[in-house]
Scaffold this active site. Structure first.
Site, PDB file in Angstrom:
ATOM      1  NE  ARG A 195      -4.327  -1.314   0.262  1.00  0.00           N
ATOM      2  CZ  ARG A 195      -4.562  -2.219  -0.699  1.00  0.00           C
ATOM      3  NH1 ARG A 195      -3.705  -2.385  -1.682  1.00  0.00           N
ATOM      4  NH2 ARG A 195      -5.651  -2.950  -0.668  1.00  0.00           N
TER       5      ARG A 195
ATOM      6  CG  HIS B  38      -3.714  -0.137  -6.899  1.00  0.00           C
ATOM      7  ND1 HIS B  38      -3.940   0.478  -5.684  1.00  0.00           N
ATOM      8  CD2 HIS B  38      -3.799  -1.468  -6.655  1.00  0.00           C
ATOM      9  CE1 HIS B  38      -4.171  -0.440  -4.759  1.00  0.00           C
ATOM     10  NE2 HIS B  38      -4.084  -1.640  -5.334  1.00  0.00           N
TER      11      HIS B  38
END
Ligand code: GLV
Length: 314
Positions: free
Chosen positions: A229, A277
Site C-alpha cells: 500500500r 495499481h
C-alpha cells in the site's frame, strides 16, 4: 441456502458477475446490493470492494463479508465496519499468479535497468555502455510480508533463480527462503537485500514504516518495489533516498494518494517506474471461483485460509 449479495464495483459490474457465477456455480442464488427491494437475511454473504459506511452498517447481520481486494485496511479502518461479521480477503490462484508475474517483471526490469532504456527510447537516444549486469542468481531479493501472496511470490522468484529472503511479524519456515521475524531481525534482513519488495498488509504498525532510516539500511543503490500500500511509505523519504543514490531505482504500483497527483515529482523521476495499481486484479470468473470456495468452506464450518482477524488488522 446461502445467497451472495454483490456490491463490488457497483451496478455496472453486475452483469459480469452474474455471467461469472453462472459459469462457476449456476445454483448459487445471487442478489444485487443496489436492488432497492433487497432484504438481507442472516444466510447472506456480501461481496464488496469499498462499501460506504451506510452499506457497512447494513451488513451487521450477514453471514460473512468477502472482499474483492487482497488488502482490507480500508474496511477495517472504517468505524462502521461490523467487526463481529467474518471478513475474508481475496485469494485464489489467479490473484497470486498475477502478483508473482508483476513482481517478476518489476524485479527483472530493475535488474536490467529497464527504466533507463525507456527514458533513452523516449529521447530517441541509443546509448550502450556495454556493462555486464548482475544475473538473477547473483541477486538477493527480500520480501517484506510473507503471507499468502508474499510466500507465493517468493516461491516463483526462487524458481527463477533469485536468492530470496523474507521478513514477517512472527517466525515461519518457508523452504528455500531465509526468513527473518520481528523488529529485532529487520536490520539483519535489510542488510542483505538488493531488491526490496513490499507486500505487507497496511496496519497501524506498518503504516509509514518504509522511511529514510529503513531504506538507508539496504546496501547502497538497492532497489524497491511497492505492491503493498502507498501508506507504508514516507514518500518524501523515498524521493530523498532516490535522489541521494541510497536507492538505485523503484517500481511503484501503489502510492499515497491514488491517483498520484499530476505534479508529483515521482512521475518524472528517471529511476522510478509507476504503474496505476494494476499488479493483481483477477478476472471476475477467477474471483467467483474463489468466492464459491470460501462460501463452501464456511457452510461446512471450515475456516477459510484468508479469514481476517480485525484485531491484527488483516
Ligand atoms: C489491491 O490492492 C487489493 O487489495 O487487492
Amino acid at each position: 441456502m446461502p445467497r451472495l449479495v454483490i456490491s463490488s464495483d457497483g451496478p455496472a459490474a453486475m452483469p459480469g458477475w452474474r455471467a461469472a457465477f453462472q459459469h462457476v456455480a449456476p445454483d448459487l442464488p445471487l442478489a444485487a446490493w443496489h436492488d432497492p427491494a433487497l432484504e438481507i437475511t442472516a444466510d447472506d454473504y456480501a461481496l464488496v470492494w469499498d462499501p460506504t459506511a451506510d452499506d457497512l452498517a447494513r451488513m451487521g447481520g450477514m453471514r460473512a463479508i468477502i472482499c474483492t481486494g487482497a488488502g482490507v485496511n480500508h474496511l477495517l479502518d472504517n468505524p462502521a465496519f461490523p467487526r463481529h461479521v467474518p471478513l475474508v480477503r481475496m485469494g485464489g490462484e489467479q490473484t497470486a499468479s498475477l502478483m508473482a508475474d508483476y513482481v517478476l517483471w518489476a524485479t527483472l526490469g530493475l535488474l536490467r535497468g529497464a527504466r533507463t532504456w525507456a527514458v533513452q527510447q523516449n529521447a530517441h537516444r541509443w546509448h550502450n555502455p556495454c556493462t555486464s549486469p548482475r544475473t538473477s542468481s547473483e541477486t538477493r531479493v527480500g520480501i517484506m510480508g510473507m503471507g499468502h501472496l508474499g510466500t507465493h511470490v517468493g516461491g516463483v522468484l526462487l524458481q527463477v533463480g533469485f536468492q530470496v529472503s523474507g521478513w514477517r511479524r512472527s517466525a515461519q519456515v518457508v523452504p528455500g527462503i531465509r526468513t527473518f521475524a520481528g523488529p529485532e531481525q529487520l536490520p539483519d534482513f535489510l542488510r542483505d537485500v538488493d531488491i526490496l519488495i513490499n507486500l505487507l498488509p497496511s496496519t497501524p504498525q506498518t503504516r509509514g514504516m518504509i522511511d529514510y532510516a529503513l531504506l538507508a539500511q539496504l546496501p547502497r543503490g538497492a532497489a524497491f518495489i511497492n505492491v503493498g500500500r502507498g501508506d507504508h511509505v514516507v514518500q518524501a523519504d523515498l524521493l530523498r533516498a532516490l535522489d541521494e543514490g541510497v536507492l538505485g531505482g523503484a517500481v511503484l504500483d501503489v502510492m499515497e494518494p491514488e491517483p498520484l497527483p499530476p505534479d508529483d515529482p515521482l512521475w518524472a523521476h528517471e529511476r522510478v517506474t509507476i504503474t496505476p495499481h494494476v499488479a493483481s486484479h483477477a478476472s471476475q470468473e477467477a474471483q467467483a471461483r474463489y468466492v464459491v470456495e470460501v462460501i463452501g468452506q464456511m457452510e461446512r464450518n471450515e475456516r477459510p485460509a484468508l479469514l481476517c482477524d480485525p484485531r491484527r488488522g488483516y
